[in-house]
Scaffold this active site. Structure first.
Site, PDB file in Angstrom:
ATOM      1  N   HIS A  62      -3.717 -33.925 -34.540  1.00 15.26           N
ATOM      2  CA  HIS A  62      -4.579 -35.092 -34.766  1.00 15.26           C
ATOM      3  C   HIS A  62      -5.980 -34.711 -35.226  1.00 15.26           C
ATOM      4  CE1 HIS A  62      -1.863 -37.782 -32.020  1.00 15.26           C
ATOM      5  NE2 HIS A  62      -1.314 -37.479 -33.174  1.00 15.26           N
ATOM      6  N   VAL A  75      -8.154 -33.754 -29.774  1.00 15.93           N
ATOM      7  CA  VAL A  75      -9.137 -33.441 -30.810  1.00 15.93           C
ATOM      8  C   VAL A  75     -10.381 -32.795 -30.199  1.00 15.93           C
ATOM      9  CG1 VAL A  75      -8.344 -35.279 -32.369  1.00 15.93           C
ATOM     10  CG2 VAL A  75     -10.104 -35.806 -30.671  1.00 15.93           C
ATOM     11  N   ASP A  76     -10.295 -32.439 -28.906  1.00 16.95           N
ATOM     12  CA  ASP A  76     -11.501 -32.028 -28.176  1.00 16.95           C
ATOM     13  C   ASP A  76     -11.860 -30.551 -28.304  1.00 16.95           C
ATOM     14  OD1 ASP A  76      -9.699 -30.743 -26.358  1.00 16.95           O
ATOM     15  OD2 ASP A  76      -9.619 -32.536 -25.105  1.00 16.95           O
TER      16      ASP A  76
END
Ligand code: OAD
Length: 247
Positions: free
Chosen positions: A118, A102-103
């Protein structure tokens, strides 16, 4: 270090699909999901912070954990593994990048359209009506409120017990079915669909390579296990496609 058979599969591939997990960002200083939580957050498990129940119980705590993760990511830089995948996208006829991370580091490295299974720390969404926001005010009261309806904003990520975004999932399955090389990189493959996507690809005749720190190296037929850091192995692998690389 890279098996010849894998290099041959990459050179022959018309469609390469890649699934990445937290390990790909480890060399950027982002702790992997199953690593111990550090510092302030050491006494919480991710399961206690990343769930709808946790958000109902203590929305401020959950929001602050994600705000901390967002700051970590903002201070981090993509690493050589992210850049190699962005390069690979430009070297093969068709390319699909699927990530559990999710970065946002794949996008920052230049990958154009990662499938974010995600979700992303870069977005928030209304907890009542699902409206998405790319920006919001981190005011005094946390979590911030939805400007439209006043409900709390939540991070636009998938929590334990929640369904994955269905459109993203459908694209990931289609890529696994139709690729001729599938790379699974930096993921423990413990949650679905990370376990099933490479299996599906293999079942449909694709070559499959797994790169992480949990495997013993092996190469059997079209199945390759590479033990090592993605920031080292991916540039080597992608380098074998560059003009001028040894045939
Ligand atoms: P994990 O933390 O489960 O696994 C990280 C994997 O990366 C392990 O297999 C490590 O061996 C490997 N690894 C670590 N450093 C590496 C490096 N430098 N190079 C290559 N590999 C390295 O992370 P994920 O598999 O991404 O979901 O976890 C998947 C999901 O589980 C998370 O997205 C999270 C959790 O449930 C949700 O939050 C919905």
């Amino acid at each position: 270090m890279i098996p010849e058979g894998l290099i041959a599969a990459l050179r022959a591939a018309r469609h390469v699909a890649v699934l990445t997990g937290a390990g790909v960002s480890a060399e950027s200083g982002i702790p992997t999901f199953r690593d111990a939580q550090t510092g302030l957050w050491a006494r919480y498990s991710p399961e206690e912070l990343a769930s709808p129940e946790a958000f109902r119980r203590n929305p401020k705590l959950v929001w602050e954990w994600y705000a901390w993760r967002r700051r970590l990511v903002a201070e981090a830089e993509p690493n050589a593994g992210h850049y190699a995948l962005a390069r690979l996208e430009r070297l093969v006829p068709r390319f699909t990048l699927i990530t559990q991370n999710v970065d946002g580091l794949h996008r920052r490295a230049g990958s154009t359209d990662p499938i974010e299974l995600h979700g992303s720390l870069a977005r928030a969404r209304c907890s009542a009506e699902d409206t998405l926001y790319d920006t919001w005010d981190e005011g005094d009261e946390l979590p911030p409120r939805c400007p439209a309806c006043g409900a709390y904003l939540r991070p636009d990520v998938v929590w334990f017990g929640e369904l994955l975004p269905q459109a993203a999932l459908a694209r990931a399955w289609e890529a696994a079915r139709s690729c001729d090389l599938f790379l699974s990189v930096g993921t423990s493959g413990l949650v679905e669909p990370a376990a099933s996507l490479p299996r599906l690809a293999y079942g449909k005749g694709a070559a499959v390579a797994v790169i992480n720190l949990d495997v013993r190296p092996s190469a059997e037929g079209q199945l390759f296990y590479l033990h090592g850091k993605s920031g080292e192995l991916l540039p080597l692998l992608v380098g074998s496609l560059e003009p001028g690389a040894e045939p």
